[in-house]
Design a protein around this motif. Structure first.
Motif, PDB file in Angstrom:
ATOM      1  N   GLU A 186      31.687 -14.895 -11.417  1.00 44.06           N
ATOM      2  CA  GLU A 186      30.385 -16.555 -11.571  1.00 44.06           C
ATOM      3  C   GLU A 186      29.596 -16.264 -11.938  1.00 44.06           C
ATOM      4  N   LEU A 187      28.759 -14.836 -10.945  1.00 43.00           N
ATOM      5  CA  LEU A 187      27.091 -14.877 -11.592  1.00 43.00           C
ATOM      6  C   LEU A 187      26.963 -14.763 -12.754  1.00 43.00           C
TER       7      LEU A 187
ATOM      8  N   ALA B 131      27.226 -17.471 -14.610  1.00 46.36           N
ATOM      9  CA  ALA B 131      26.023 -18.058 -14.717  1.00 46.36           C
ATOM     10  C   ALA B 131      24.956 -18.041 -15.438  1.00 46.36           C
TER      11      ALA B 131
ATOM     12  N   GLU C 160      25.482 -16.337 -18.360  1.00 48.65           N
ATOM     13  CA  GLU C 160      25.491 -17.177 -19.569  1.00 48.65           C
ATOM     14  C   GLU C 160      24.775 -18.060 -19.450  1.00 48.65           C
ATOM     15  N   ALA C 161      25.270 -19.068 -18.997  1.00 51.78           N
ATOM     16  CA  ALA C 161      25.438 -20.413 -19.130  1.00 51.78           C
ATOM     17  C   ALA C 161      23.527 -21.006 -19.334  1.00 51.78           C
ATOM     18  N   PHE C 162      22.872 -19.979 -18.314  1.00 49.21           N
ATOM     19  CA  PHE C 162      21.517 -20.007 -18.690  1.00 49.21           C
ATOM     20  C   PHE C 162      20.674 -19.947 -20.176  1.00 49.21           C
ATOM     21  N   GLY C 163      21.631 -19.658 -20.538  1.00 51.77           N
ATOM     22  CA  GLY C 163      20.700 -18.569 -21.573  1.00 51.77           C
ATOM     23  C   GLY C 163      20.036 -17.766 -21.338  1.00 51.77           C
ATOM     24  N   LEU C 164      19.913 -17.125 -20.275  1.00 53.05           N
ATOM     25  CA  LEU C 164      18.976 -15.966 -20.346  1.00 53.05           C
ATOM     26  C   LEU C 164      18.946 -14.725 -21.518  1.00 53.05           C
TER      27      LEU C 164
ATOM     28  N   TYR D  39      16.967  -9.959 -19.297  1.00 52.03           N
ATOM     29  CA  TYR D  39      16.863 -10.739 -18.256  1.00 52.03           C
ATOM     30  C   TYR D  39      17.859 -10.238 -17.256  1.00 52.03           C
TER      31      TYR D  39
ATOM     32  N   LEU E  51      21.511  -6.364  -8.227  1.00 52.54           N
ATOM     33  CA  LEU E  51      22.745  -6.463  -7.735  1.00 52.54           C
ATOM     34  C   LEU E  51      23.730  -5.542  -7.835  1.00 52.54           C
TER      35      LEU E  51
ATOM     36  N   LYS F 242      33.640 -26.221 -21.230  1.00 51.08           N
ATOM     37  CA  LYS F 242      32.474 -24.430 -21.299  1.00 51.08           C
ATOM     38  C   LYS F 242      32.749 -24.206 -23.024  1.00 51.08           C
TER      39      LYS F 242
ATOM     40  N   ASN G 278      28.915 -25.797 -23.893  1.00 52.07           N
ATOM     41  CA  ASN G 278      27.628 -24.982 -24.102  1.00 52.07           C
ATOM     42  C   ASN G 278      28.021 -23.120 -24.789  1.00 52.07           C
TER      43      ASN G 278
ATOM     44  N   LEU H 208      30.597 -21.374 -23.917  1.00 52.90           N
ATOM     45  CA  LEU H 208      31.088 -20.179 -22.573  1.00 52.90           C
ATOM     46  C   LEU H 208      32.642 -19.741 -23.318  1.00 52.90           C
TER      47      LEU H 208
ATOM     48  N   ARG I 189      21.800 -23.635 -24.625  1.00 55.91           N
ATOM     49  CA  ARG I 189      22.572 -23.895 -23.854  1.00 55.91           C
ATOM     50  C   ARG I 189      21.129 -23.654 -22.587  1.00 55.91           C
TER      51      ARG I 189
ATOM     52  N   TYR J  14      23.523 -26.389 -16.196  1.00 59.49           N
ATOM     53  CA  TYR J  14      24.975 -26.319 -15.817  1.00 59.49           C
ATOM     54  C   TYR J  14      25.905 -26.176 -14.189  1.00 59.49           C
TER      55      TYR J  14
ATOM     56  N   LEU K  31      28.203 -24.400 -11.355  1.00 62.64           N
ATOM     57  CA  LEU K  31      29.348 -23.717 -11.327  1.00 62.64           C
ATOM     58  C   LEU K  31      30.434 -24.407  -9.763  1.00 62.64           C
ATOM     59  N   GLN K  32      31.262 -24.285  -9.512  1.00 58.57           N
ATOM     60  CA  GLN K  32      31.732 -24.301  -8.172  1.00 58.57           C
ATOM     61  C   GLN K  32      31.824 -23.612  -7.135  1.00 58.57           C
ATOM     62  N   SER K  33      30.920 -22.808  -6.760  1.00 56.78           N
ATOM     63  CA  SER K  33      30.667 -22.012  -6.168  1.00 56.78           C
ATOM     64  C   SER K  33      28.969 -22.013  -6.099  1.00 56.78           C
TER      65      SER K  33
ATOM     66  N   ALA L 167      27.424 -20.223  -7.350  1.00 58.75           N
ATOM     67  CA  ALA L 167      26.440 -19.152  -8.057  1.00 58.75           C
ATOM     68  C   ALA L 167      25.452 -18.874  -8.376  1.00 58.75           C
ATOM     69  N   LEU L 168      24.406 -18.842  -7.064  1.00 60.89           N
ATOM     70  CA  LEU L 168      23.202 -18.787  -6.476  1.00 60.89           C
ATOM     71  C   LEU L 168      23.055 -17.140  -6.805  1.00 60.89           C
ATOM     72  N   PHE L 169      22.085 -16.414  -7.478  1.00 58.23           N
ATOM     73  CA  PHE L 169      22.117 -15.170  -7.530  1.00 58.23           C
ATOM     74  C   PHE L 169      21.299 -14.863  -6.128  1.00 58.23           C
ATOM     75  N   PRO L 170      22.596 -14.310  -5.743  1.00 62.36           N
ATOM     76  CA  PRO L 170      22.007 -13.290  -4.153  1.00 62.36           C
ATOM     77  C   PRO L 170      20.553 -12.352  -3.553  1.00 62.36           C
TER      78      PRO L 170
ATOM     79  N   VAL M 157      15.334 -20.662 -12.922  1.00 58.02           N
ATOM     80  CA  VAL M 157      15.476 -19.324 -14.283  1.00 58.02           C
ATOM     81  C   VAL M 157      15.065 -19.833 -15.730  1.00 58.02           C
TER      82      VAL M 157
ATOM     83  N   ARG N 244      18.456 -26.214 -10.019  1.00 57.92           N
ATOM     84  CA  ARG N 244      18.404 -24.993 -10.904  1.00 57.92           C
ATOM     85  C   ARG N 244      18.964 -25.842 -12.544  1.00 57.92           C
TER      86      ARG N 244
ATOM     87  N   ASP O   4      31.450 -27.948 -13.425  1.00 54.94           N
ATOM     88  CA  ASP O   4      33.188 -27.911 -13.346  1.00 54.94           C
ATOM     89  C   ASP O   4      33.015 -27.793 -12.045  1.00 54.94           C
TER      90      ASP O   4
END
Lengths: 503, 314
Positions: free
Chosen positions: A107-108, A111, A113-117, A121, A130, B55, B58, B60, B84, B89, B91-93, B95-98, B108, B158, B170
């Protein structure tokens, strides 16, 4: 133990420093190979899996085999040691980095991908950070492993703590062994903790640090390597211990007295005879002192035509010339082989000068022998038959305990090497091998063909030692270096001056 | 559904798109147009192809045939990251970068399009306030220190940060507890009203679809069954399948709405009748006729007073 630590403080610190250098540089190079490789392969799973297998297989190759294979290509000393260590460090680093990069939550990744990074980056701000905890655990495994394995550098004159371990094994000196082993274990723990601390830095700082460090380290190593590659100079090497080191220094002094323009480099403390010999074959080493007995028993094993020292020398000289085109110069006077010794009182009481003398009274005497000496066919087994020895009692003990037993008069006879400094330290009387049972081990300079071609003039200088140095002299010099901790260089120079071999 | 005439009005248009995974057709020849500023909900059971459809917008997921237009431009013809950057976007989870703080996470896309840190911080602070998170307290927190609902609020920030033309969501609330879900449903409605950003929202929850959607597209087995306003779908289902899906579903408020808006007490001493969160408001009203308070979901005590104040507000 504390005394030994104090006396050898400088040697220990420099060995420790070299060990740290070897370990860090090896792990850094391995990191610089393994991490980018894992990055490259993180999106190519099949090749990635294959690489995991390959690095795993490298891990299983015995370190001795790797070193042996490397000598013809990169020679001896630090460089092959580092290469071998790098090969070992690759697997844990690659495996962990690859796992860290490929096991990121999908999922990360979606994400990012989806933000166009951008590619960079995603790599430097997301994937690598990570994966960092796993990468660092790989680095720690590699570091601990390398610090342990780096002791093998001593086998090829690469220095480090292994020198103590090898010397400890060779001299049956548990204190030295303990120093080497303890320090390398401590080092492993300390580095593991340091790496843990480093793991909190950012990817950017870590990359900059790693690259800077490596540039310096490789530069230093490259410089050393370049220096050894210069054809002009003569490289004199020697095995572990004080005696080879004293001889090397004599060679250097004699050559430079006659030819000040010749540059001579010394490479002491080779832990393994066959590696040293290979280095001579590959022109990494030009000269080293070798024993006639070692040539015919270990390097090119063959039946001795006689136990007459001169004949053994001739036989060894011919073999070396025929096999490798080496030149074996005239031997020195002393031999370094097994012998039996008794303390002075016993010698006086029983009028003992030779082993034959001992045989006559052997039933009244007890002995303490080193286990190797006792079990080898050319050790006590053969000796007993040759002289008809019938000792009252034989104890097999640790070499260091033999002298205690002698002092307490629990035993009267023991085995020694003929140039063992303990002969002087314990006031022992070496009994002459009057029937020439033991094969002779005479030392002489062994030269490769290259140095004979480029510097034939050194032969005359080295030959000044021919027929010189008695066993007593050698015992005395070994005593000065190992027991009194004088510098091998000083001891060698003093002797040469005393014997008027140097102006 | 062949909205060829009004391309300017369409925020997104799918034109005969198709997608197959492992020889299984997931989306069959689907055409669809979403108007600018619309809150458009794609609803269907799992495996209906709604997420795949989302998807493809965008990129995906790459459609194997057909075209997708965003703001009138065929997305296959434009640089991927440009596309993009203009599409938020969620997501269900969440999906924040920890490894990043709330601010770094939310910024971002702003980062990627080269907005200065200072400007980004202003923007993020404003948005955090709007989603009910105090910037001072939350800006430098790491995702680990957030609740599920808080994470998803940051996820919404975000998606909004770079002022996108379009936000894709989603199943963003399906992993949340019922109260947080209601709160976030209300929040996204408010945000939509304020910014008028086109939102395409995927869910399998029919109730959620009815609450949120300006229009709803019902999907089943890779096909559109019906597209229409919530009341059209409930009152005039196109076929029996749609009817079955929406049977008994209303966008009427439940007790969870009441709790979500804070109309409850935490004091729980005494004996009360119990109710579940998904019970209807009329059930609650009936019980309050005889009792002074009712304990909902074993933790929220709702009094007559709470009920009356809620009714007065809504």
């Amino acid at each position: 133990m504390l005394k030994l630590l104090q006396e050898q403080q400088q040697t220990i610190i420099s060995a420790l420093g070299h060990h740290i250098f070897l370990s860090i540089i090896s792990v850094s190079i391995a990191a610089l190979i393994a991490i980018p490789l894992a990055i490259l392969l993180m999106n190519h799973r099949r090749i990635g899996e294959i690489m995991l297998q390959v690095t795993g297989i490298v891990q299983t190759i015995p370190s001795l085999a790797i070193l042996g294979l490397l000598i013809p290509f990169v020679g001896i000393g630090t460089v092959p040691a580092v290469i071998a260590l790098v090969l070992y460090a690759l697997m844990p680093i690659f495996q962990n980095t690859y796992a860290g990069l490929t096991q990121i939550d999908s999922e990360l990744l979606e994400a990012s991908e989806a933000f166009g990074l951008s590619w960079s980056y995603k790599l430097f701000k997301i994937r690598l950070p990570l994966a960092l905890p796993l990468i660092f655990s790989g680095l720690r495994i590699a570091m601990v492993m390398v610090i342990g394995t780096a002791t093998l550098a001593a086998l090829i004159g690469g220095g480090g703590l292994g020198t103590f371990i090898m010397q400890g094994i060779q001299n049956n000196d548990n204190q030295q062994l303990l120093i080497g082993a303890t320090l390398s274990a401590l080092l492993a723990i300390i580095f593991s903790i340091c790496l843990q601390a480093l793991s909190h830095l950012s990817v950017k700082k870590l990359t900059v640090g790693l690259v800077t460090f490596l540039t310096l380290g490789i530069g230093l190593m490259g410089y050393q390597f370049y220096q050894t590659q210069q054809n002009n100079k003569i490289v004199i090497a020697g095995k572990l211990g004080s005696e080879p080191e004293i001889l090397m220094n004599m060679y250097q002094e004699l050559i430079q007295a006659d030819h000040p323009e010749i540059e001579v480099e010394l490479k002491p403390n080779f832990g393994n005879t066959s590696f040293l010999y290979r280095a001579l074959q590959n022109d990494q080493v030009d000269v080293y002192p070798e024993f006639t007995g070692t040539v015919l028993q270990n390097l090119y094993p063959q039946k001795l035509k006689s136990h007459e020292p001169a004949e053994v020398y001739t036989q060894a000289k011919q073999v070396l010339q025929a096999k490798d085109g080496f030149t074996y110069l005239e031997p020195m006077a002393y031999e370094n082989r097994y012998a039996l010794a008794v303390d002075q009182e016993t010698a006086k009481t029983y009028h003992l000068k030779t082993i034959s003398d001992l045989a006559k009274v052997s039933s009244e005497l007890s002995a303490a022998f080193d286990n190797d000496f006792y079990t080898q066919a050319d050790g006590f087994g053969g000796l007993k038959q040759a002289y008809g020895l019938d000792l009252k009692d034989i104890k097999r003990v640790e070499p260091s305990l033999r002298y205690e037993a002698l002092k307490n008069n629990q035993v009267q006879v023991t085995d020694v090497y003929t140039t063992d400094p303990q002969i002087k330290a314990q006031h022992l009387v070496v009994l002459t091998d009057d029937k020439q049972f033991f094969p002779p081990y005479q030392g002489a300079p062994l030269l490769n063909a290259r140095v004979m071609q480029t510097h034939p003039e050194i032969v005359a200088s080295l030959n000044k030692l021919a027929g010189k140095i008695s066993a007593e002299d050698m015992v005395d010099m070994n005593y000065q270096v190992t027991i009194e901790h004088k510098k091998a260089h000083t001891v060698a120079k003093n002797y040469l001056k005393e014997k008027k071999l140097l102006p | 559904m062949t909205a060829n005439k009004h391309e300017d009005k369409n925020a997104v248009k799918l034109h005969h798109v198709k997608k197959t995974y492992d020889q299984e057709v997931v989306v069959k020849d689907l055409s669809l147009a979403v108007d600018v500023g619309e809150f458009f909900v794609l609803v269907g059971a799992s495996g209906s192809g709604k997420t795949t459809t989302l998807k493809m917008i965008n990129r995906l997921v790459q459609p194997e045939s057909g075209q997708v237009f965003v703001q009138g431009t065929d997305i296959a013809q434009q640089p991927l990251n440009d596309l993009r950057h203009r599409i938020g976007y969620v997501l269900q989870s969440s999906a924040l970068f920890p490894n990043m703080t709330v601010f770094e996470n939310a910024a971002v896309t702003l980062n990627a399009v080269g907005v200065s840190n200072k400007q980004a911080q202003q923007r993020i602070e404003t948005l955090l306030t709007e989603v009910g998170l105090d910037p001072e307290r939350y800006l430098n927190r790491y995702p680990d220190a957030l609740s599920g609902g808080e994470k998803q609020r940051v996820g919404i920030v975000r998606a909004l940060a770079a002022e996108p033309d379009l936000i894709l969501m989603d199943e963003p609330f399906s992993a949340l507890d019922p109260i947080s879900r209601k709160q976030l449903q209300n929040l996204i409605s408010e945000i939509h009203q304020r910014y008028q950003t086109t939102i395409i929202f995927v869910t399998h929850d029919m109730n959620e679809a009815l609450r949120l959607g300006d229009r709803i597209a019902v999907m089943h087995a890779g096909e559109l069954l019906q597209v229409g306003r919530p009341e059209q779908i409930v009152q005039h289902p196109a076929n029996s399948e749609v009817r079955a899906l929406f049977e008994g579903q209303t966008n009427a408020a439940s007790i969870a709405d009441l709790v979500a808006q804070g109309y409850y007490q935490v004091e729980q001493q005494g004996e009360y009748q119990a109710l579940e969160l998904d019970a209807t408001l009329s059930t609650l009203a009936q019980m309050l006729v005889t009792d002074s308070a009712v304990l909902v979901d074993r933790q929220y005590l709702i009094t007559v007073d709470d009920y009356l104040r809620y009714m007065a507000q809504n």
